[in-house]
Design a protein around this motif. Structure first.
Motif, PDB file in Angstrom:
ATOM      1  N   GLN B  61      24.701  10.057  10.317  1.00  0.00           N
ATOM      2  CA  GLN B  61      23.405   9.514  10.494  1.00  0.00           C
ATOM      3  C   GLN B  61      23.339   7.877  10.419  1.00  0.00           C
ATOM      4  OE1 GLN B  61      21.061  11.050  11.705  1.00  0.00           O
ATOM      5  NE2 GLN B  61      20.380  12.971  10.677  1.00  0.00           N
ATOM      6  N   THR B  63      25.332   4.828  13.203  1.00  0.00           N
ATOM      7  CA  THR B  63      26.085   4.408  14.399  1.00  0.00           C
ATOM      8  C   THR B  63      26.988   3.349  14.110  1.00  0.00           C
ATOM      9  OG1 THR B  63      24.172   2.969  15.080  1.00  0.00           O
ATOM     10  CG2 THR B  63      24.152   5.285  15.590  1.00  0.00           C
ATOM     11  N   ASN B 111      12.547  -4.135  23.951  1.00  0.00           N
ATOM     12  CA  ASN B 111      13.829  -4.070  23.410  1.00  0.00           C
ATOM     13  C   ASN B 111      14.126  -3.571  21.798  1.00  0.00           C
ATOM     14  OD1 ASN B 111      14.725  -5.465  25.643  1.00  0.00           O
ATOM     15  ND2 ASN B 111      14.586  -7.566  24.640  1.00  0.00           N
ATOM     16  N   ASN B 114      13.887   0.242  22.484  1.00  0.00           N
ATOM     17  CA  ASN B 114      15.000   0.710  22.818  1.00  0.00           C
ATOM     18  C   ASN B 114      16.170   0.821  21.841  1.00  0.00           C
ATOM     19  OD1 ASN B 114      14.255   1.070  25.564  1.00  0.00           O
ATOM     20  ND2 ASN B 114      15.037  -0.980  26.070  1.00  0.00           N
ATOM     21  N   LEU B 115      16.163  -0.262  21.005  1.00  0.00           N
ATOM     22  CA  LEU B 115      17.317  -0.383  20.107  1.00  0.00           C
ATOM     23  C   LEU B 115      17.007   0.636  19.039  1.00  0.00           C
ATOM     24  CD1 LEU B 115      17.850  -4.010  20.013  1.00  0.00           C
ATOM     25  CD2 LEU B 115      19.510  -2.260  20.745  1.00  0.00           C
ATOM     26  N   LEU B 116      15.924   0.744  18.835  1.00  0.00           N
ATOM     27  CA  LEU B 116      15.601   1.996  17.621  1.00  0.00           C
ATOM     28  C   LEU B 116      15.836   3.502  18.147  1.00  0.00           C
ATOM     29  CD1 LEU B 116      12.094   0.495  16.107  1.00  0.00           C
ATOM     30  CD2 LEU B 116      14.473   0.748  15.264  1.00  0.00           C
ATOM     31  N   ASN B 117      15.622   3.463  19.262  1.00  0.00           N
ATOM     32  CA  ASN B 117      15.800   4.665  20.136  1.00  0.00           C
ATOM     33  C   ASN B 117      17.303   5.032  20.072  1.00  0.00           C
ATOM     34  OD1 ASN B 117      12.998   5.272  20.481  1.00  0.00           O
ATOM     35  ND2 ASN B 117      13.282   4.754  22.499  1.00  0.00           N
ATOM     36  N   LEU B 118      18.141   3.864  20.316  1.00  0.00           N
ATOM     37  CA  LEU B 118      19.478   3.910  20.450  1.00  0.00           C
ATOM     38  C   LEU B 118      20.126   4.445  18.760  1.00  0.00           C
ATOM     39  CD1 LEU B 118      22.064   3.573  22.242  1.00  0.00           C
ATOM     40  CD2 LEU B 118      21.901   1.083  21.448  1.00  0.00           C
ATOM     41  N   ARG B 119      19.219   4.151  17.966  1.00  0.00           N
ATOM     42  CA  ARG B 119      19.585   4.344  16.572  1.00  0.00           C
ATOM     43  C   ARG B 119      20.550   3.432  16.071  1.00  0.00           C
ATOM     44  NH1 ARG B 119      16.149   8.189  18.674  1.00  0.00           N
ATOM     45  NH2 ARG B 119      15.825   9.887  17.364  1.00  0.00           N
ATOM     46  N   GLU B 142       8.324  -0.022   7.693  1.00  0.00           N
ATOM     47  CA  GLU B 142       7.640   1.199   6.964  1.00  0.00           C
ATOM     48  C   GLU B 142       8.815   2.223   7.070  1.00  0.00           C
ATOM     49  OE1 GLU B 142       5.804   4.950   6.343  1.00  0.00           O
ATOM     50  OE2 GLU B 142       6.664   4.533   8.198  1.00  0.00           O
ATOM     51  N   ALA B 143       9.520   2.394   8.151  1.00  0.00           N
ATOM     52  CA  ALA B 143      10.827   3.254   8.245  1.00  0.00           C
ATOM     53  C   ALA B 143      12.160   2.835   7.401  1.00  0.00           C
ATOM     54  CB  ALA B 143      11.327   3.371   9.597  1.00  0.00           C
ATOM     55  N   GLU B 144      11.801   1.659   6.765  1.00  0.00           N
ATOM     56  CA  GLU B 144      12.927   1.182   6.035  1.00  0.00           C
ATOM     57  C   GLU B 144      14.334   0.744   6.912  1.00  0.00           C
ATOM     58  OE1 GLU B 144      13.509   3.238   2.484  1.00  0.00           O
ATOM     59  OE2 GLU B 144      11.433   3.385   1.857  1.00  0.00           O
ATOM     60  N   ILE B 145      14.011   0.527   7.978  1.00  0.00           N
ATOM     61  CA  ILE B 145      15.083   0.182   8.900  1.00  0.00           C
ATOM     62  C   ILE B 145      15.660  -1.312   8.579  1.00  0.00           C
ATOM     63  CG2 ILE B 145      15.990  -0.342  11.237  1.00  0.00           C
ATOM     64  CD1 ILE B 145      14.005   2.193  11.854  1.00  0.00           C
ATOM     65  N   ILE B 313      22.188  -2.630   5.001  1.00  0.00           N
ATOM     66  CA  ILE B 313      22.382  -1.637   5.171  1.00  0.00           C
ATOM     67  C   ILE B 313      23.317  -0.762   4.412  1.00  0.00           C
ATOM     68  CG2 ILE B 313      24.255  -0.434   7.322  1.00  0.00           C
ATOM     69  CD1 ILE B 313      23.171  -2.559   9.094  1.00  0.00           C
ATOM     70  N   SER B 315      23.270  -1.215   1.169  1.00  0.00           N
ATOM     71  CA  SER B 315      22.691  -0.779  -0.215  1.00  0.00           C
ATOM     72  C   SER B 315      21.712   0.303   0.200  1.00  0.00           C
ATOM     73  CB  SER B 315      22.010  -2.001  -0.834  1.00  0.00           C
ATOM     74  OG  SER B 315      20.802  -1.999  -0.374  1.00  0.00           O
TER      75      SER B 315
END
Lengths: 340, 340
Positions: B61, B63, B111, B114-119, B142-145, B313, B315
């Motif tokens: 999970q 990339t 953009n 797109n980048l989020l969709n690219l994961r 909220e998604a903690e990205i 990323i 942590s």
DNA sequence: AAGCTTTGTGCAAAGCTTTGTGCAAACGTT
DNA sequence: AACGTTTGCACAAAGCTTTGCACAAAGCTT
């Protein structure tokens, strides 16, 4: 750590249907009842579902990603080309992954390997200055991975490329200088193995010939295209017994360095020494005097390279090699038009 | 179309063992006999096996990819920062995927999506000039990205960022101008909602105050930071009843445009109008006169942003918000040191 | 020789999507 | 009512890797 994104499975289990039904529903498969299609679509929208590109990549054996390797990304020439690549790539749903070789042969190879390991669908490359051996492209060509070179190219019989007509442009520049009174036209060139160096020298010599000037070995200096190298070259030229009355520089860096040295010596541009070269719109107008130059259509070069690559990616035929030669324009500004 | 790359399965079937054995052999799993490990490794090396990142991504999970969104990639400021990001990313085995917003709010959003969709595993962003609404970052936060802003930032309580100390730098520039004789110091600013605009204005006003000068509304002009906007602003300033004897520009573009206009009016820099601003090393020395400027440590800003992001990323703790303020340096050159 | 441990491998699941095939229920026909 | 067709969906495989668990064979002990 990121939370997991919603998958078909999540939607399927929420709705009590199978994953395949969800998949088909999202594409309006005729086998499905309108009711279930509607339900699936609503939940998918609500949960912001987007297909996982990793799964798709695995399935379709493609990543919708193209790798770009450039000597550096800071120079305006390259960043502008990258911008052109991005433009076309994005319009076609492709992502670009960029890495820079810092003009190093070793890094160029590493970058290429990294990008291949990443499974990019194709590569757009400008050779590093150090690169004189091209065997690392063997395996790429052999594996039929789409590849396009631009500007600094090699193996042009096997690989498509986008260049400008360097010979013609250099010839034009030389003639331009002659027309504006220059009679001893020097050329600060790049490393002798680069195609751009060779071609521009060829154009330079053709230009001289057409103007009835004889080629003087003293007026041709090779450099590594660094600021320091160009400064040395300029000073060497200026301290000749019969110094040049015009200098034609192979690229940006060389020009700017030469300009500084000429000014430092108290010489006037263009009256004492005219100066022209290859650069881009932006830099040419920021320096003083404004630079007469061949401006590269950088954005368009990037676009064209990307188009070429995408064609190759999309076609299932064997490689169709193309050479695209972009028209470069000579723009006359202050640095070459002598007042006297 | 590219040929399929070799997988564990290929090696396994060639060797007549199972896929899991091959997988383990390549990591020297203690359960396996040395003989089989050796055989697997040899074939893997011969066939140039590398793990398929798509499969790994699906499994882990992640990339190993970070997305970068910048206003544009052509400007030296951004390309240089990207270069810094690339440096750290590559050193940590991460790839960078770049896209540019062209200063458009809509494209910034696209953009990002797109980048989020690219994961991508994380995002490094510089806000577009148009962006005044920041709600599209809600879902990302909220998604903690993992997310890091640089230069033009927002929501600094929730998101880490890398900036320079704009207030301090602008103050320093203003004081510098005063010390060199300027008494009517103008400022060509950016759009009023950008944090960099606000902060630099604040520093400008603090500087004026410290020098005992009073703030004059006429000497502060907002622009959209375009060449044209800056030209208009400059001319407006120069045609004031009491025109400025120094102009402090908010960025590169503004400076260069102002410089052109000042010269066009036949005024001398720095004697008639001193000129300073924010830019980078390269451009400051290419123009004439060389520009006294706050030079951004662009490469380092990129590096720092990448480090911050990679920490986030790696942590698994909740987001730890950090504000990194880089030291900007005032470099004194010709454009501000009056001769008279 | 029977039972136990160790050693070396294989199986299967999970991560996510697409798509050919299979199958059950519902509908229609005669 | 019995049979055939259509409709609507589920199953499973493939694409690739990692890893917990199971299992067989070999070796050992007593």
């Amino acid at each position: 750590m990121t939370k997991r994104r919603v998958s078909l499975k999540d939607i399927a289990s929420q709705l009590g249907v199978s994953v395949s039904t969800v998949s088909r529903a999202l594409k309006d498969h005729p086998d499905l009842s309108p009711a279930i299609i509607e339900k699936v679509k609503q939940l998918a929208a609500k949960w912001n579902y987007t297909p996982n590109p990793l799964a798709m990549g695995l399935l379709k054996q493609q990543t919708n990603t193209i790798g770009v390797v450039v000597p550096d990304i800071v120079t305006h020439f390259y960043s502008s080309i990258i911008s052109g690549i991005e433009d076309i790539a994005k319009a076609n749903g492709y992502y670009i992954v960029i890495s820079s070789s810092q003009e190093s042969y070793k890094k160029e190879k590493e970058n290429l390997n990294n990008l291949l390991n990443l499974r990019v669908d194709g590569l757009i490359v400008c050779l590093a200055q150090e690169t004189t051996d091209y065997t690392h492209y063997d395996s790429i060509i052999e594996a039929e991975i789409p590849l396009v070179f631009f500007d600094r190219v090699c193996r042009t019989e096997e690989v498509s490329s986008v260049v400008i007509d360097n010979v013609e442009a250099a010839k034009e520049l030389t003639i331009h200088l002659y027309k504006h009174g220059a009679r001893r036209i020097a050329h600060i060139a790049g490393p002798s193995f680069l195609n751009i160096t060779k071609e521009r020298i060829e154009g330079y010599r053709k230009g001289l010939q057409l103007c009835g000037l004889t080629f003087d070995q003293n007026l041709l200096v090779h450099t590594n295209m660094s600021i320091e190298g160009a400064a040395v070259a300029t000073n060497k030229l200026l301290s000749l017994k019969y110094p040049p009355d015009a200098i034609f520089g192979v690229n940006d860096t060389v020009i700017f360095s030469a300009m500084k040295e000429i000014k430092r010596k108290g010489l006037k541009i263009p009256d004492d020494v005219a100066l022209v070269g290859f650069t881009d719109e932006f830099h040419a107008t920021v320096v003083e005097p404004n630079l007469t130059a061949i401006t590269h259509p950088t954005f368009e070069i990037g676009q064209e390279a990307a188009r070429l690559l995408l064609n190759e990616i999309k076609s299932d035929k064997a490689r169709t090699v193309q050479q695209i030669s972009m028209q470069a324009k000579l723009i006359e500004r202050e640095s070459s038009v002598k007042l006297k």
